[in-house]
Design an enzyme around this catalytic site. Structure first.
Site, PDB file in Angstrom:
ATOM      1  N   SER A 146       0.844  -1.204   0.000  1.00  0.00           N
ATOM      2  CA  SER A 146       0.000   0.000   0.000  1.00  0.00           C
ATOM      3  C   SER A 146       0.874   1.247   0.000  1.00  0.00           C
ATOM      4  CB  SER A 146      -0.844  -0.028   1.279  1.00  0.00           C
ATOM      5  OG  SER A 146      -1.448   1.220   1.548  1.00  0.00           O
ATOM      6  N   TYR A 159      -3.727  -0.296   9.818  1.00  0.00           N
ATOM      7  CA  TYR A 159      -3.496  -0.633   8.405  1.00  0.00           C
ATOM      8  C   TYR A 159      -2.058  -0.286   8.005  1.00  0.00           C
ATOM      9  CZ  TYR A 159      -4.631  -0.750   3.353  1.00  0.00           C
ATOM     10  OH  TYR A 159      -4.677  -1.034   2.005  1.00  0.00           O
TER      11      TYR A 159
HETATM   12  P1  NAP Z   1     -11.842  -5.017  -1.250  1.00  0.00           P
HETATM   13  O1  NAP Z   1     -12.580  -4.454  -2.408  1.00  0.00           O
HETATM   14  O2  NAP Z   1     -12.330  -4.740   0.117  1.00  0.00           O
HETATM   15  O3  NAP Z   1     -11.574  -6.594  -1.412  1.00  0.00           O
HETATM   16  C1  NAP Z   1     -10.844  -7.316  -0.445  1.00  0.00           C
HETATM   17  C2  NAP Z   1     -11.195  -8.772  -0.540  1.00  0.00           C
HETATM   18  O4  NAP Z   1     -10.543  -9.512   0.505  1.00  0.00           O
HETATM   19  C3  NAP Z   1     -12.686  -9.035  -0.396  1.00  0.00           C
HETATM   20  O5  NAP Z   1     -13.086  -9.989  -1.337  1.00  0.00           O
HETATM   21  C4  NAP Z   1     -12.771  -9.564   1.025  1.00  0.00           C
HETATM   22  O6  NAP Z   1     -13.892 -10.368   1.283  1.00  0.00           O
HETATM   23  C5  NAP Z   1     -11.499 -10.373   1.104  1.00  0.00           C
HETATM   24  N1  NAP Z   1     -11.163 -10.715   2.481  1.00  0.00           N
HETATM   25  C6  NAP Z   1     -11.130  -9.887   3.556  1.00  0.00           C
HETATM   26  N2  NAP Z   1     -10.809 -10.579   4.659  1.00  0.00           N
HETATM   27  C7  NAP Z   1     -10.616 -11.858   4.277  1.00  0.00           C
HETATM   28  C8  NAP Z   1     -10.268 -13.058   4.970  1.00  0.00           C
HETATM   29  N3  NAP Z   1     -10.056 -13.084   6.293  1.00  0.00           N
HETATM   30  N4  NAP Z   1     -10.170 -14.231   4.262  1.00  0.00           N
HETATM   31  C9  NAP Z   1     -10.401 -14.218   2.922  1.00  0.00           C
HETATM   32  N5  NAP Z   1     -10.740 -13.129   2.217  1.00  0.00           N
HETATM   33  C10 NAP Z   1     -10.847 -11.956   2.884  1.00  0.00           C
HETATM   34  O7  NAP Z   1     -10.361  -4.466  -1.316  1.00  0.00           O
HETATM   35  P2  NAP Z   1      -9.469  -4.024  -2.554  1.00  0.00           P
HETATM   36  O8  NAP Z   1      -9.509  -2.550  -2.616  1.00  0.00           O
HETATM   37  O9  NAP Z   1      -9.735  -4.854  -3.753  1.00  0.00           O
HETATM   38  O10 NAP Z   1      -8.063  -4.402  -1.910  1.00  0.00           O
HETATM   39  C11 NAP Z   1      -7.377  -5.633  -2.151  1.00  0.00           C
HETATM   40  C12 NAP Z   1      -6.022  -5.517  -1.474  1.00  0.00           C
HETATM   41  O11 NAP Z   1      -5.339  -4.354  -1.966  1.00  0.00           O
HETATM   42  C13 NAP Z   1      -6.088  -5.329   0.046  1.00  0.00           C
HETATM   43  O12 NAP Z   1      -5.012  -5.997   0.637  1.00  0.00           O
HETATM   44  C14 NAP Z   1      -5.942  -3.820   0.212  1.00  0.00           C
HETATM   45  O13 NAP Z   1      -5.450  -3.462   1.451  1.00  0.00           O
HETATM   46  C15 NAP Z   1      -4.963  -3.529  -0.891  1.00  0.00           C
HETATM   47  N6  NAP Z   1      -4.936  -2.136  -1.356  1.00  0.00           N
HETATM   48  C16 NAP Z   1      -6.060  -1.502  -1.778  1.00  0.00           C
HETATM   49  C17 NAP Z   1      -5.960  -0.193  -2.267  1.00  0.00           C
HETATM   50  C18 NAP Z   1      -7.136   0.585  -2.762  1.00  0.00           C
HETATM   51  O14 NAP Z   1      -6.972   1.810  -2.964  1.00  0.00           O
HETATM   52  N7  NAP Z   1      -8.294  -0.004  -2.999  1.00  0.00           N
HETATM   53  C19 NAP Z   1      -4.731   0.423  -2.289  1.00  0.00           C
HETATM   54  C20 NAP Z   1      -3.609  -0.252  -1.805  1.00  0.00           C
HETATM   55  C21 NAP Z   1      -3.727  -1.532  -1.354  1.00  0.00           C
HETATM   56  P3  NAP Z   1     -15.212  -9.723   2.044  1.00  0.00           P
HETATM   57  O15 NAP Z   1     -15.912  -8.922   1.029  1.00  0.00           O
HETATM   58  O16 NAP Z   1     -15.956 -10.910   2.509  1.00  0.00           O
HETATM   59  O17 NAP Z   1     -14.677  -8.882   3.184  1.00  0.00           O
HETATM   60  C1  GCO Z   2      -7.055   5.131   3.149  1.00  0.00           C
HETATM   61  C2  GCO Z   2      -7.087   4.152   2.031  1.00  0.00           C
HETATM   62  C3  GCO Z   2      -5.747   3.526   1.739  1.00  0.00           C
HETATM   63  C4  GCO Z   2      -5.755   2.828   0.436  1.00  0.00           C
HETATM   64  C5  GCO Z   2      -4.503   2.243  -0.062  1.00  0.00           C
HETATM   65  C6  GCO Z   2      -3.492   3.255  -0.444  1.00  0.00           C
HETATM   66  O1  GCO Z   2      -8.000   5.184   3.910  1.00  0.00           O
HETATM   67  O2  GCO Z   2      -6.084   5.909   3.204  1.00  0.00           O
HETATM   68  O3  GCO Z   2      -8.072   3.199   2.126  1.00  0.00           O
HETATM   69  O4  GCO Z   2      -4.982   3.192   2.745  1.00  0.00           O
HETATM   70  O5  GCO Z   2      -6.760   1.882   0.347  1.00  0.00           O
HETATM   71  O6  GCO Z   2      -3.995   1.202   0.710  1.00  0.00           O
HETATM   72  O7  GCO Z   2      -2.436   2.657  -1.069  1.00  0.00           O
END
Ligand code: NAP
Ligand code: GCO
Length: 266
Positions: A146, A159
């Protein structure tokens, strides 16, 4: 080695929490590059939804119910995948949660829950797949880090602690298992439009943009939120033979946020 170093033909990729969002987009890109896709989610209904979404894209994915924080369940899941699909060549630790709570109002239990899913689970799942990767003579692990692996901000202490830890777990897996031809790298997405960030993009009652939404667009040289699909190419690269000498690296896919000092006030 395949003639096309970016090909994933013949590879089995496990992407955790990939029913939708970033995991789904990464899995789709890997399937397009030739990989067989395995994913899990906590609930059967989400696995079913994911299977239908993959089928709509013409991808025959293998979906399982598994909570990645439960070590026994993960070990049973990985054994089942090895038996029913084959040895996992590529693991993407994608499942993750966030809790946006000011630190002084956050309970220790809430803090632990975030650390459990975002840091302990990648340890548990990696540990479950590494022995077979060693036996097979190769393996790729990609941890979804992240901006918060590098930066802090209000309300995301757990986080940021987890994602900073995940960056170091990545470097440690690379250090400990590199000699077995296992590459462990991270992808650090910028701000990506998924359900996880939906509350930060919600329109205001008067129809204007959420202040955080405008803040992120101004902080990003690309002047937009990322789409989950922006992560597909980088993930395929880190899963493929093209990155066989890339180890312990975090590839930030952030539209330039980490390179930018920010706009000067007008
Ligand atoms: P999301 O839309 O919330 O999807 C996350 C997925 O992980 C969901 O399918 C969720 O299932 C599943 N999950 C959560 N807890 C779990 C568990 N204990 N066992 C199995 N599955 C589980 O998130 P996303 O934005 O696609 O993010 C995916 C990854 O990228 C995460 O690690 C997040 O921190 C990272 N990330 C996201 C962003 C962003 O801007 N979106 C940026 C940087 C990093 P449920 O729906 O059942 O909870
Ligand atoms: C927040 C965001 C983030 C992003 C992501 C950034 O509240 O600042 O949710 O932390 O999801 O991980 O890279």
């Amino acid at each position: 080695m395949n003639k096309n170093p970016f090909s994933l033909e013949g590879k089995i990729a496990l992407i955790t929490g990939a029913s939708y969002g970033i995991g789904f987009a990464i899995a789709t890109a890997m399937a397009d590059a030739g990989a067989t896709i395995v994913f899990n989610d906590i609930k059967q209904e989400l696995v079913d939804k994911g299977l239908a979404a993959y089928a709509e894209k013409g991808i025959k994915a293998h979906g399982y119910v598994c909570d990645v924080t439960d070590e026994e369940a993960v070990n049973a899941f990985v054994a089942k995948v090895e038996q029913e699909v084959g040895v996992i060549d590529i693991l993407v630790n994608n499942a993750g949660i966030i809790k946006r709570i000011p630190m002084t109002e956050m309970s220790a239990a809430q803090f632990r829950q975030v650390i459990d899913v975002d840091l302990n689970a990648p340890f548990i799942v990696s540990k479950a797949v590494i022995p077979s990767m060693i036996k097979k003579g190769h393996g790729k692990i990609i941890n979804i880090c992240s901006m918060m692996s590098e930066l802090g901000r209000e309300t995301v202490s757990a986080y940021a602690a987890a994602k900073g830890g995940l960056k170091m777990l990545t470097k440690n897996i690379a250090s400990e298992y590199g000699e077995y031809n296992i590459q462990c790298n991270g992808i650090g997405p910028g701000y990506i439009a998924t359900p996880q960030t939906a509350p930060l993009r919600e329109r205001q009652p008067d129809g204007s943009r959420h202040p955080f939404d405008s803040f992120i667009v101004a902080k990003t040289p690309a002047a937009r939120w990322g789409e989950a699909e922006d992560l597909g190419g980088p993930a395929v690269f880190l899963a493929s033979d093209a990155s066989n000498f890339v180890n312990g690296h975090i590839l930030y896919v952030d539209g330039g946020i980490l390179a930018y000092i920010g706009k000067q006030p007008s």
